[in-house]
Design an enzyme around this catalytic site. Sequence first.
Site, PDB file in Angstrom:
ATOM      1  CG  HIS A  49      -1.611  -1.136   0.889  1.00  0.00           C
ATOM      2  ND1 HIS A  49      -2.135  -2.458   1.134  1.00  0.00           N
ATOM      3  CD2 HIS A  49      -3.135  -0.436   0.962  1.00  0.00           C
ATOM      4  CE1 HIS A  49      -2.894  -2.702   0.843  1.00  0.00           C
ATOM      5  NE2 HIS A  49      -3.931  -2.300   0.963  1.00  0.00           N
ATOM      6  N   GLY A  99       5.712   4.861  -2.834  1.00  0.00           N
ATOM      7  CA  GLY A  99       6.741   4.835  -3.519  1.00  0.00           C
ATOM      8  C   GLY A  99       6.040   3.292  -3.396  1.00  0.00           C
ATOM      9  CG  ASP A 123       9.082  -5.070   6.512  1.00  0.00           C
ATOM     10  OD1 ASP A 123       8.188  -4.974   5.548  1.00  0.00           O
ATOM     11  OD2 ASP A 123      10.263  -5.694   6.874  1.00  0.00           O
ATOM     12  CB  SER A 124      13.107  -2.234   1.546  1.00  0.00           C
ATOM     13  OG  SER A 124      12.173  -1.753   1.937  1.00  0.00           O
TER      14      SER A 124
END
Length: 214
Positions: A14, A17, A74-75
């Site tokens: 969601h 960027g 996931d970052s």
Amino acid sequence: MRKLDTKTIVVASHNAGKIREIQDLIGPLGFTAKSAADLNFIEPDETGTTFEENATIKALASAHASGLPALSDDSGLVIDALGGDPGVYTANWAETADGTRDFAMAMQKVETALEKAGAMSPESRSARFVSVLCLAWPDGHTELFRGEVEGTVVWPPRGTQGFGYDPVFQPQGYETTFGEMSAEQKHGWKPGEPQALSHRARAFKTFVETCLEA
């Protein structure tokens, strides 16, 4: 490793960027992709304590909801002087009282923590951006791909490109921050190219080489 045999997937995110960067990467490969945001999927609670766990939670949620393979990311920013923080809680550091995210505030929070830790020289501000991509199928099968890029936390923020903490992260070997780089400079990568710069592009390179190439 399971190969991906469809060109239709869901981008399990969601974050505007992040969606843009992933779509920039997969578009040239001929994929048709809609995001979890486009499909109005509910954001799952990210209850994991590692990037791998949270990426898996997001990808499986979209795969199950759509009946299609889903690719999640996931970052986060891992800072040595802060014991690895903000790490998997990178987005949480930007959360405001009304539930929105303010990354200018988050970057200031990082700087305040570094000052409190006495980390004022470039050598004491080593950090890395980490990205873990998860490709999940509706039957529950998952594949994980990790990418990292080393760098330094700078202050004040520089540049208005990218998103999140990009303006305070200067990758190793460069004089500019991610916030000063164009999208092509930061995460542009195509199959056959030996190098990828950003953490997400490096994870994506591994995904392509593992799940797409014969």
